[in-house]
Design an enzyme around this catalytic site. Sequence first.
Site, PDB file in Angstrom:
ATOM      1  N   THR A   1      -0.636   0.299  -4.598  1.00 30.83           N
ATOM      2  CA  THR A   1      -1.589   1.417  -4.674  1.00 30.83           C
ATOM      3  C   THR A   1      -0.901   2.701  -5.123  1.00 30.83           C
ATOM      4  O   THR A   1       0.297   2.898  -4.893  1.00 30.83           O
ATOM      5  CB  THR A   1      -2.241   1.671  -3.297  1.00 30.83           C
ATOM      6  OG1 THR A   1      -1.201   1.845  -2.317  1.00 30.83           O
ATOM      7  CG2 THR A   1      -3.142   0.510  -2.879  1.00 30.83           C
TER       8      THR A   1
ATOM      9  N   ASP B   1       0.847  -1.202   0.000  1.00 31.63           N
ATOM     10  CA  ASP B   1       0.000   0.000   0.000  1.00 31.63           C
ATOM     11  C   ASP B   1       0.881   1.250   0.000  1.00 31.63           C
ATOM     12  O   ASP B   1       0.873   2.038   0.937  1.00 31.63           O
ATOM     13  CB  ASP B   1      -0.905  -0.055   1.238  1.00 31.63           C
ATOM     14  CG  ASP B   1      -2.052   0.938   1.180  1.00 31.63           C
ATOM     15  OD1 ASP B   1      -2.177   1.650   0.156  1.00 31.63           O
ATOM     16  OD2 ASP B   1      -2.811   0.992   2.163  1.00 31.63           O
ATOM     17  N   ARG B   2       1.643   1.421  -1.084  1.00 28.46           N
ATOM     18  CA  ARG B   2       2.656   2.468  -1.142  1.00 28.46           C
ATOM     19  C   ARG B   2       2.069   3.858  -1.413  1.00 28.46           C
ATOM     20  O   ARG B   2       2.684   4.868  -1.115  1.00 28.46           O
ATOM     21  CB  ARG B   2       3.690   2.092  -2.216  1.00 28.46           C
ATOM     22  CG  ARG B   2       4.795   3.098  -2.459  1.00 28.46           C
ATOM     23  CD  ARG B   2       5.641   3.337  -1.225  1.00 28.46           C
ATOM     24  NE  ARG B   2       6.681   4.321  -1.461  1.00 28.46           N
ATOM     25  CZ  ARG B   2       6.483   5.627  -1.552  1.00 28.46           C
ATOM     26  NH1 ARG B   2       5.266   6.131  -1.431  1.00 28.46           N
ATOM     27  NH2 ARG B   2       7.500   6.441  -1.765  1.00 28.46           N
ATOM     28  N   LYS B   3       0.893   3.881  -2.010  1.00 29.54           N
ATOM     29  CA  LYS B   3       0.236   5.158  -2.361  1.00 29.54           C
ATOM     30  C   LYS B   3       1.222   6.136  -3.017  1.00 29.54           C
ATOM     31  O   LYS B   3       1.439   7.255  -2.555  1.00 29.54           O
ATOM     32  CB  LYS B   3      -0.432   5.804  -1.142  1.00 29.54           C
ATOM     33  CG  LYS B   3      -1.564   4.964  -0.563  1.00 29.54           C
ATOM     34  CD  LYS B   3      -2.426   5.754   0.408  1.00 29.54           C
ATOM     35  CE  LYS B   3      -3.543   4.934   0.996  1.00 29.54           C
ATOM     36  NZ  LYS B   3      -3.105   3.908   1.971  1.00 29.54           N
ATOM     37  N   PHE B   4       1.798   5.688  -4.135  1.00 30.84           N
ATOM     38  CA  PHE B   4       2.695   6.547  -4.898  1.00 30.84           C
ATOM     39  C   PHE B   4       1.996   7.862  -5.237  1.00 30.84           C
ATOM     40  O   PHE B   4       0.800   7.880  -5.543  1.00 30.84           O
ATOM     41  CB  PHE B   4       3.098   5.863  -6.207  1.00 30.84           C
ATOM     42  CG  PHE B   4       3.970   4.665  -6.017  1.00 30.84           C
ATOM     43  CD1 PHE B   4       5.273   4.801  -5.539  1.00 30.84           C
ATOM     44  CD2 PHE B   4       3.499   3.389  -6.316  1.00 30.84           C
ATOM     45  CE1 PHE B   4       6.090   3.685  -5.376  1.00 30.84           C
ATOM     46  CE2 PHE B   4       4.309   2.273  -6.151  1.00 30.84           C
ATOM     47  CZ  PHE B   4       5.607   2.425  -5.677  1.00 30.84           C
TER      48      PHE B   4
END
Length: 262
Positions: A120, A91-94
């Site tokens: 993500t 869930d890195r949420k780049f």
Amino acid sequence: TRLQMTFSSRAEIAKNEAAKELFKIMEAKKSNLCLAADVTKSDEILNLAESLGPFICVLKTHVDIVEDFSENFVNSLKALAKKHNFMIMEDRKFADIGNTVALQFSKGIYKISEWCDLVTAHSLPGDGLLKGLKEVIKNKEKIGIFMLTEMSSDGHLMSQDYSNKTMQMIANYSDIVAGIVAQSSQFTENQPELIQLTPGCKLDETGDNLGQKYNTPEFLVKEKGADIAVVGRGIIESKNPVEVAKTYRERLWNSYEERIKY
Ligand code: 6AU
């Protein structure tokens, strides 16, 4: 529409290989439960993976909170994913320019693209971000991106317009986008090839004291269109994580079965 379709029929039409695989896992294990393994020691994550693996379709990590990260940890997690047939989502949420996210995705200590199945990302920077991620993914077999369309937290800034434009943006990247992270079914009504992942799930409480908002499994699947619900603290902070995970799995899957009947 999407809500009435079975996961196995959606596996047939999924355009991203990881999404196709995930639909099949969900159907095979009768699970649409994603565990948010938000703990800070690698052994704790591996213990959760071993004990809860049979009941989940996805194990979601925040690798940057792990205090003792190592290549060994990643290899062990991958082995458990294979053993219990679940996918690993980082869930890195780049949320940066394409060149930077490509580096963040493939380099540094974590080398995320070498072990995750799903990851993500935010649409905020524009589609250069997706181009950057695609550069990395093109050499991999199966990685799927989940784009953040709406968040579960109080006061988030993702307006209806932002969410709609996110959907327009991902239309050109259907080979690499597996689904969206969203709180309502409106965005993918006519796109059953995409998977709606919905966090903010708990059996009882309505929120935490840092803005998180919770709904029950039934409400998320039947009213908000969740295909997969994410549960973190509802399971990992409970007295008996295995029993509680079984309850979430059963209630989420029953809700899905009821949903496809109508
Ligand atoms: O069940 P919780 O509240 O303990 O954990 C929810 C998990 C956390 C969040 O980082 C994540 O879900 N999350 C996300 C994701 C998955 O991207 C988006 C969002 O809107 N809300 C949210 O809580 O690991």
